[in-house]
Structure formats: structure tokens, C-alpha cells
Design a protein around this motif. Structure first.
Motif, PDB file in Angstrom:
ATOM      1  N   HIS A  44      27.776  94.232  76.363  1.00 57.90           N
ATOM      2  CA  HIS A  44      28.741  94.614  75.343  1.00 57.90           C
ATOM      3  C   HIS A  44      29.682  95.687  75.860  1.00 57.90           C
ATOM      4  CE1 HIS A  44      26.059  93.104  71.834  1.00 57.90           C
ATOM      5  NE2 HIS A  44      26.787  92.142  72.387  1.00 57.90           N
ATOM      6  N   LYS A  45      29.096  96.636  76.553  1.00 56.24           N
ATOM      7  CA  LYS A  45      29.931  97.732  77.086  1.00 56.24           C
ATOM      8  C   LYS A  45      30.932  97.181  78.093  1.00 56.24           C
ATOM      9  CE  LYS A  45      27.985 100.864  74.707  1.00 56.24           C
ATOM     10  NZ  LYS A  45      28.690 101.167  73.460  1.00 56.24           N
ATOM     11  N   GLN A  46      30.475  96.171  78.798  1.00 59.96           N
ATOM     12  CA  GLN A  46      31.395  95.573  79.761  1.00 59.96           C
ATOM     13  C   GLN A  46      32.563  94.913  79.049  1.00 59.96           C
ATOM     14  OE1 GLN A  46      29.737  92.674  82.532  1.00 59.96           O
ATOM     15  NE2 GLN A  46      31.799  91.818  82.745  1.00 59.96           N
ATOM     16  N   ALA A  73      20.052  95.291  78.573  1.00 58.21           N
ATOM     17  CA  ALA A  73      20.959  94.436  79.329  1.00 58.21           C
ATOM     18  C   ALA A  73      22.058  93.888  78.431  1.00 58.21           C
ATOM     19  CB  ALA A  73      20.189  93.300  79.978  1.00 58.21           C
ATOM     20  N   THR A  74      21.679  93.560  77.202  1.00 54.09           N
ATOM     21  CA  THR A  74      22.676  93.052  76.243  1.00 54.09           C
ATOM     22  C   THR A  74      23.692  94.143  75.935  1.00 54.09           C
ATOM     23  OG1 THR A  74      20.793  91.925  75.253  1.00 54.09           O
ATOM     24  CG2 THR A  74      22.875  91.771  74.089  1.00 54.09           C
ATOM     25  N   LYS A  75      23.184  95.347  75.798  1.00 53.60           N
ATOM     26  CA  LYS A  75      24.065  96.468  75.506  1.00 53.60           C
ATOM     27  C   LYS A  75      25.064  96.660  76.643  1.00 53.60           C
ATOM     28  CE  LYS A  75      23.754 100.713  73.073  1.00 53.60           C
ATOM     29  NZ  LYS A  75      22.870 101.509  72.246  1.00 53.60           N
ATOM     30  N   PHE A 129      30.237 102.042  80.234  1.00 43.56           N
ATOM     31  CA  PHE A 129      29.863 100.862  80.993  1.00 43.56           C
ATOM     32  C   PHE A 129      29.159 101.244  82.285  1.00 43.56           C
ATOM     33  CE2 PHE A 129      31.260  97.960  84.453  1.00 43.56           C
ATOM     34  CZ  PHE A 129      30.388  96.940  84.152  1.00 43.56           C
ATOM     35  N   ASN A 130      29.749 102.216  82.969  1.00 39.20           N
ATOM     36  CA  ASN A 130      29.156 102.616  84.232  1.00 39.20           C
ATOM     37  C   ASN A 130      27.749 103.160  84.047  1.00 39.20           C
ATOM     38  OD1 ASN A 130      31.125 101.758  85.906  1.00 39.20           O
ATOM     39  ND2 ASN A 130      32.269 103.705  85.883  1.00 39.20           N
ATOM     40  N   THR A 131      27.590 103.908  82.974  1.00 45.36           N
ATOM     41  CA  THR A 131      26.253 104.464  82.735  1.00 45.36           C
ATOM     42  C   THR A 131      25.226 103.347  82.664  1.00 45.36           C
ATOM     43  OG1 THR A 131      27.418 105.966  81.270  1.00 45.36           O
ATOM     44  CG2 THR A 131      25.014 106.166  81.336  1.00 45.36           C
ATOM     45  N   TYR A 132      25.541 102.395  81.802  1.00 43.12           N
ATOM     46  CA  TYR A 132      24.566 101.324  81.613  1.00 43.12           C
ATOM     47  C   TYR A 132      24.420 100.456  82.852  1.00 43.12           C
ATOM     48  CZ  TYR A 132      23.681 102.269  76.732  1.00 43.12           C
ATOM     49  OH  TYR A 132      23.264 102.840  75.570  1.00 43.12           O
ATOM     50  N   ASN A 133      25.572 100.165  83.437  1.00 38.66           N
ATOM     51  CA  ASN A 133      25.547  99.294  84.601  1.00 38.66           C
ATOM     52  C   ASN A 133      24.737  99.933  85.723  1.00 38.66           C
ATOM     53  OD1 ASN A 133      26.313  96.859  85.768  1.00 38.66           O
ATOM     54  ND2 ASN A 133      27.954  97.853  86.925  1.00 38.66           N
ATOM     55  N   SER A 149      40.485 105.571  75.481  1.00 40.27           N
ATOM     56  CA  SER A 149      39.467 104.537  75.256  1.00 40.27           C
ATOM     57  C   SER A 149      38.944 103.986  76.570  1.00 40.27           C
ATOM     58  CB  SER A 149      40.038 103.377  74.458  1.00 40.27           C
ATOM     59  OG  SER A 149      40.655 103.833  73.309  1.00 40.27           O
ATOM     60  N   VAL A 150      39.880 103.726  77.484  1.00 34.63           N
ATOM     61  CA  VAL A 150      39.466 103.179  78.778  1.00 34.63           C
ATOM     62  C   VAL A 150      38.502 104.137  79.451  1.00 34.63           C
ATOM     63  CG1 VAL A 150      40.260 102.609  81.106  1.00 34.63           C
ATOM     64  CG2 VAL A 150      41.532 101.783  79.121  1.00 34.63           C
ATOM     65  N   GLU A 151      38.881 105.396  79.384  1.00 35.90           N
ATOM     66  CA  GLU A 151      38.026 106.383  80.046  1.00 35.90           C
ATOM     67  C   GLU A 151      36.605 106.376  79.466  1.00 35.90           C
ATOM     68  OE1 GLU A 151      38.345 111.083  80.962  1.00 35.90           O
ATOM     69  OE2 GLU A 151      40.201 109.952  80.686  1.00 35.90           O
ATOM     70  N   LEU A 152      36.604 106.344  78.141  1.00 33.61           N
ATOM     71  CA  LEU A 152      35.310 106.368  77.453  1.00 33.61           C
ATOM     72  C   LEU A 152      34.494 105.117  77.781  1.00 33.61           C
ATOM     73  CD1 LEU A 152      33.902 108.243  75.333  1.00 33.61           C
ATOM     74  CD2 LEU A 152      34.595 106.543  73.627  1.00 33.61           C
ATOM     75  N   ALA A 153      35.200 103.962  77.697  1.00 32.66           N
ATOM     76  CA  ALA A 153      34.512 102.688  77.936  1.00 32.66           C
ATOM     77  C   ALA A 153      34.009 102.620  79.373  1.00 32.66           C
ATOM     78  CB  ALA A 153      35.435 101.529  77.641  1.00 32.66           C
TER      79      ALA A 153
END
Lengths: 436, 261
Positions: free
Chosen positions: A151-153, A146-148, A194-198, A186-190
Motif C-alpha cells: 500500500h505504501k508503495q 507485506a500488504t502494508k 515506503f522506504n521504512t517498510y520496504n 506528500s512525496v517526501e512523507l510517502a
């Protein structure tokens, strides 16, 4: 923290601050937020479950050991107490043999109880506490995920903000174009990360909640049965407690009072129990005799007191270094008078208490032995303070008055006789200064 | 400490040192010493009793408090799914009743019949100890005065009045010591004899309270059973429940958010 981790931390800080104060665009996923809230709750509750079952386990154990300890202590009370352990003959049978027997029986039952409860309690340990412990471990890992995600967010928001800023720029230089391109990447990567984790958390947290319920149900059922077994065993064993020594039929408090009788009063009749309050006073009568010699001394010391007392302000007597021996009669009145300056100075308070406390105040420090200028006729003294006559025979004066000395001693803390404006009277020697 | 008290302490310390060195003879009263040892034994036992009596009550309270918190936790876990089977609610209720009715109802009697009498008994000790201390001090004083008299007899002082004066003082010291000694020697055994009738009723009360607690706790707990499937008991006995717990735990571990990936 690794270097990489540290750089990331630094890069994220601005965005973190922005997120905190809700500046710029911050992603908020209500579904995730709710899931996260439930997760925090679960985290808390699991910890509570774990801690409390541990406490429960400990409490039952200490309950049983207290029972055993109590019966051991009471057995010690019942046993005859000998002051000479090595001499068996002193072991008088003044103890309570039936009581000791009852104790032993009781103790045996509790010991058995403890033994038979041991596996049950062991089960609480292995089947409740340990699984809860393991669950906590897993929850910690999930918390990490969840912390990760958080961070990704932050990364995602950060890169998006950069990108937006570049895009909004009216005239882009070549450098800007390059940067924009990089930012897009970068945006694409982020976004991806983010979506993966979310999404992962969003799909799996509900699963966790579901599983948690699945987990808690059998756990709770086990716990319940264990508890039931514990109580059942306790009940069973205690019920089987058939010690004739105890009259188990009647009410607890009534039986207690009946059995107790007036023992407490009896015991409290012993004087040594009240030694600090009463006993010491009683023994004091003896003390008086014992210190007879000393008492006598005290009496002699106090002897002259009654004589000096009429003035009722004997405290001031202490400020005289040598009470004038020849003036016993004068003393009494002078004793009186000596206080008055103080009264004057504090505005004539009539209360004895304040007089006493302030009596010495305006006085100069204790006298130094002065060279004996043996009473020369017509010696003069100047008043340093006002002095108002208190009794007949006093000589009143104001500060600055020059008094003709009729009679004086070498001690200025005594009462001298003087003459002023044709009046002769006594005044305190320390209120004046010799010479005019 | 007052100045007089301080002087006495210093003086007595000197006497003790001289006794050790054999300069002053020490009086010993065997009867009293036996009684004092007996008193010490009883004091230790009674203090232990007090500790254990309190320990039992504390443990009982801790147990029900834990139960209540566990019940709350379980209820929260179940709560989200709605109280489908009513088990958690019934359990919570049983535990709360156990706390509110059984424990609270037994708390009073336990305190009046067990904790308070024992504490009261233990509260006598400080006074007695004070008395013993005083007696020992007076004994020292007496021994010191006696030694002084002895010295004066052996080596008469120039002042002929000194010996009778010291003798008188020694007599006074003896009287006061003997009064205290006598008081302790007669009353200590009396108190020691009273210990059994004094403390015994508490034991019976304790046993009865325990019995009642166990009976009530069991019956309250047993009520919850009706909300559970009859076969859960069997499952429990067979260890199926634990197996299930393990299984779910594994499933949780397998979630990718738990770092399984």
C-alpha cells in the motif's frame, strides 16, 4: 473497514489499476520481489507442513482403530451366532473357539499398542502441529506487514506521479504552486514511509528465512524420531505377537489359498446366493403352476391368434374394432391387404417392420358409429387415397376414383367390395368416402 | 415398477393391514425365523468387517501419502540451504521407498487376501435379501389365499366352483412359498456355517501383512538415522529439540515485521 481505511482504498485505486497494467512509473524493487516470492513459498510450505502432520496423526489413529475394529468384527464372525439370544442353549459351539481366542489376543495387542502409541502421537500433536500452527500465525502477521508495504508503495508512486505532473506544467498558477508544495511534502512523507517498510521487510525477511530453517531442523528431527518411535513400537509389539493360531512362517497369499481351500466354491454352490439371476428362474417353474388359472385365460385370449396369423402382421388386427365374423377366410387375406396403403404412402417399403409401424398412419382416426345406411344398391364412394391391389381379388384405385359399392358393412375399417371400371374387388373401407 | 408389480404391492399392503387387524391369520415358521435372525447377525458383522478392512488400507495409504508430502516440504525448506547434511534427502528417499515398495507390494496381497474375499462375501447378501423378500411376499400371498378359502368355507358362495378353484390357488401359493422357505431354511445355516472357514484366512493374512509392513517401515525409517548426529537422539529424548523450536519461534515473533513493533 474503517472510514479512513476506505478513503485510503479509494485514493489508491487509480494507482492500483495503473500498477496492474504497468502504466506510468511503478516502483519495482527486485530484491524485495524475490524476498516476497520466497516468503510466499514459505507461507505455502508451512501450511502444508501443518496440514500434513495433522493428516499423518489422523491416519495413524485411524489405522489403529481399523485394526481394532477388524478384530472385533472377526470375533463376531467367529462367535456362534444364535437366532434366539435369550436362550443360552442355542449357543452351539459351532463357532471357532481358537479363532476367538486369537482375536482376543490380537485385539489386546492392538489395544496395548494404541495405548503405548498414544503419548507418542500426543507428541506429534503438541510438538509438531502446534508449533507449525504458531508459525502460521506469525506468518499471517508478516503477510499483513507485506500488504502494508504494498500500500505504501502505491501511495509513493501516486504522490510521485502527481508531483511530476505538476512540475512538468509550463505555466503554474498560484494554486498550482501551492499544490506543488503540498505534493512535494506528500512525496517526501510517502517516500519515507515506503522506504521504512520496504527496508524493514528487505532486512527482516532473510532473517525470517534463516530462522525458518533453524526452526524446521529441530522440528523435523523431532518429527523423525517420533515417527521412528511409532514404527519401532508398532514393529516391536507386532513382533511379539505370538499367537499360535496364526501360521506366520509362510507366504501371505499361498497360506491364504491353502487355508481357504474350496470354501468359496462351496459357498457359491448355494442357490440363494444367485437368487437374482438363477434362483428366481428356478422358482418360476412353480410360478407357472400357481398362476394356472391366469395362464389358461391367457391361452384363451391368444387362442384365435393362430388363425389370424397367416398374414403374419397380426398387429394390425388391433386397429379393427370388430373383426368381421363372417369373413374368417377373407380376414386372412384382408389382414394382409390392409397394410398396403401404408406401404404406398411411404413409397412401398417391403420390410415388414416399417410396414407394421406405418400401417395405420395414413388411415383416418378410428371410426365413429355411422348411421346404418343399409346397403343401397349402386351406392357410390370416392377414393380418398391411392390403393394398389396387393393380391388377387383386390380392387386398385387412384385417389378421386368413384367406386360403385357392391357390398359393404357399416364399419369402414373393414374390407368392402366394390366395382370400378368393370373390375370387382375388395378394398379397405377407410380409403374411401361414401358418396360420389 | 410395472403395473403388475404395483398391483401386487398394493394387494400385499392390504393383506398386511388386515393381518395387523387380526382379519387374516399369519403363518410363522420358527425355524426359519431363527435362521433369518442368525443371518442378520452375520450380515452385520461381515459388513463391519468389510468397512474396517477397507479402512485399514485407506489409513495406510493416507499415512504414507502424508509422509511423502511432509518429506517434500521439509526438502523444500532445506533445499534453499542446499542439502547440507543429506538428512532430508535420505528421509525423503526412505519415505518414497516405503510408499513405492512396501505399500505397493503389500497392496496387491492385501486386496486379494483381505479386501476382495470379504467384499465378495458381502456381495452375496443382496441376493439373499432378495430371496428373503420374495419368501415374505409369497408367504403373504399364501396367507391371503388361505384366508379366502376359510371365508368361502364359512360363507359359501353362490358359485359352487369358486371354492375348489380358490383351494387350488391356495395350494399353489403354499407350494411356492414352501419351496422358497425350504430353500432358505436349509441354505442359510449352510452359509452361516461356512462363514468361519470363508473369512478366517483373511484374518491371518491381515495380521501377516501388518507384521510385514511394520517391520519394513521400521527398517526403512531406521536407515535415515545414520545421517543424523548421534547426539540428536539424546537431544530429542531430553526435549532439547522442542526447546530449540520454541526458542526459534520466539525469535521469529520478535521480528519487527511480525508486528512486534
Amino acid at each position: 473497514m474503517s472510514w479512513k481505511g476506505f478513503t485510503k482504498g479509494v485514493q489508491r485505486t487509480p494507482q492500483q489499476i495503473k500498477a496492474k497494467f504497468n502504466l506510468g512509473e511503478n516502483t519495482k524493487d527486485p530484491i524485495y520481489i524475490d524476498a516476497e516470492r520466497r516468503f510466499s513459498e514459505l507461507e505455502k510450505e508451512t501450511k502444508k507442513l501443518h496440514d500434513e502432520s495433522q493428516k499423518y496423526f489422523d491416519a495413524i489413529n485411524s489405522m489403529l482403530s481399523s485394526q481394532i475394529g477388524f478384530s472385533q468384527a472377526i470375533a463376531e464372525i467367529y462367535k456362534p451366532i444364535s437366532g434366539v439370544m435369550s436362550d443360552p442353549e442355542t449357543m452351539k459351539v459351532e463357532g471357532n473357539p481358537e479363532g476367538i481366542k486369537a482375536c482376543e489376543q490380537y485385539q489386546q495387542i492392538v489395544e496395548e499398542l494404541k495405548a503405548s502409541l498414544a503419548p507418542e502421537l500426543e507428541m506429534i500433536e503438541t510438538r509438531i502441529i502446534r508449533p507449525a500452527d504458531e508459525l502460521m500465525e506469525v506468518i499471517r502477521l508478516i503477510r499483513k506487514t507485506a500488504t502494508k508495504r504494498d500500500h505504501k508503495q502505491l501511495d509513493y508512486d501516486r504522490h510521485r506521479a502527481t508531483h511530476k505532473k505538476l512540475q512538468e506544467k509550463k505555466e503554474r498558477t498560484l494554486k498550482d504552486e501551492k499544490a506543488l508544495y503540498a505534493a512535494e511534502n506528500s512525496v517526501e512523507l510517502a517516500t519515507q514511509e515506503f522506504n521504512t517498510y520496504n527496508d524493514l521487510l528487505k532486512t527482516e525477511l532473510p532473517k525470517l528465512f534463516e530462522l525458518e530453517r533453524e526452526f524446521i531442523r529441530p522440528l523435523f528431527q523431532s518429527f523423525y524420531y517420533m515417527q521412528l518411535n511409532v514404527f519401532y513400537t508398532l514393529h516391536e509389539r507386532m513382533q511379539s505377537l505370538n499367537i499360535p493360531y496364526f501360521d506366520l512362517s509362510n507366504d501371505i497369499e499361498a497360506a491364504f489359498q491353502k487355508k481357504r481351500g474350496d470354501v468359496q466354491e462351496q459357498a457359491e454352490g448355494l442357490t440363494i446366493l444367485h437368487f437374482k439371476t438363477v434362483g428366481q428362474k428356478a422358482s418360476r417353474i412353480g410360478t407357472k403352476f400357481n398362476k394356472y388359472g391366469k395362464r389358461e385365460e391367457e391361452v384363451t385370449k391368444l387362442g384365435p391368434e393362430p388363425e389370424a396369423k397367416p398374414g403374419m402382421r397380426r398387429k394390425t388386427i388391433d386397429s379393427f374394432d370388430t373383426p368381421p365374423p363372417a369373413y374368417q377366410a377373407v380376414m386372412t387375406s384382408s389382414d394382409n391387404k390392409l397394410l398396403t396403403p401404408g406401404q404406398l404412402n411411404i413409397g412401398r417399403s417391403n420390410s415388414t417392420g416399417s410396414t407394421l409401424s406405418t400401417a395405420g398412419k395414413p388411415k383416418p382416426p378410428l371410426p365413429k358409429p355411422k348411421p346404418k345406411s343399409l346397403a343401397v344398391q349402386a351406392e357410390k364412394a370416392t377414393a380418398m387415397y391411392d390403393f394398389e391391389a396387393q393380391v388377387e381379388g383386390d380392387l386398385g384405385f387412384k385417389a378421386g376414383d368413384v367406386i360403385e359399392i357392391v357390398q359393404r358393412t357399416s364399419n369402414e375399417n373393414e374390407w368392402w367390395t366394390g366395382k370400378l371400371r368393370g373390375v370387382t374387388g375388395q378394398f379397405p373401407g377407410n380409403y374411401v368416402k361414401l358418396g360420389s | 415398477m410395472s403395473w403388475a408389480g404395483f398391483k401386487k404391492t398394493v394387494n400385499r399392503a392390504t393383506v398386511q393391514v388386515m393381518m395387523k387387524a387380526g382379519q387374516i391369520e399369519k403363518t410363522s415358521d420358527r425355524d426359519y425365523e431363527v435362521e433369518e435372525r442368525r443371518f442378520r447377525a452375520m450380515e452385520a458383522a461381515a459388513n463391519k468387517l468389510q468397512k474396517e478392512a477397507k479402512g485399514y488400507l485407506d489409513a495406510l495409504r493416507a499415512m504414507t501419502a502424508s509422509q511423502m508430502r511432509i518429506a517434500e516440504t521439509i526438502d523444500t525448506f532445506y533445499g534453499e540451504a542446499g542439502t547440507r547434511d543429506g538428512v532430508s534427502r535420505s528421509y525423503k528417499q526412505a519415505v518414497e521407498e516405503l510408499d513405492a515398495e512396501t505399500i505397493k507390494a503389500l497392496d496387491g496381497p492385501y486386496r486379494t487376501t483381505v479386501v476382495e474375499p470379504i467384499s465378495r462375501f458381502c456381495a452375496y447378501f443382496p441376493d439373499i435379501n432378495e430371496c428373503i423378500k420374495k419368501r415374505n411376499h409369497k408367504l403373504l400371498d399364501y396367507d391371503q389365499m388361505r384366508a379366502k378359502v376359510k371365508k368361502l368355507v364359512e360363507k359359501p358362495d353362490n358359485d359352487p366352483g369358486k371354492l375348489p378353484r380358490t383351494e387350488k390357488e391356495a395350494q399353489m401359493a403354499k407350494e411356492i412359498y414352501e419351496a422358497l422357505n425350504e430353500q432358505l431354511t436349509t441354505e442359510l445355516p449352510q452359509l452361516i456355517d461356512l462363514r468361519v472357514p470363508y473369512l478366517d484366512p483373511s484374518f491371518e493374512a491381515l495380521v501377516k501383512i501388518q507384521l510385514r509392513f511394520c517391520a519394513e517401515a521400521y527398517s526403512r525409517m531406521a536407515q535415515v538415522q545414520q545421517y543424523l548426529d548421534p547426539d540428536t537422539r539424546e537431544q530429542y529424548a531430553q526435549g532439547h529439540l522442542d526447546h530449540r523450536v520454541e526458542q526459534v519461534l520466539q525469535e521469529i515473533r520478535d521480528l519487527s515485521i511480525a508486528g512486534a513493533t
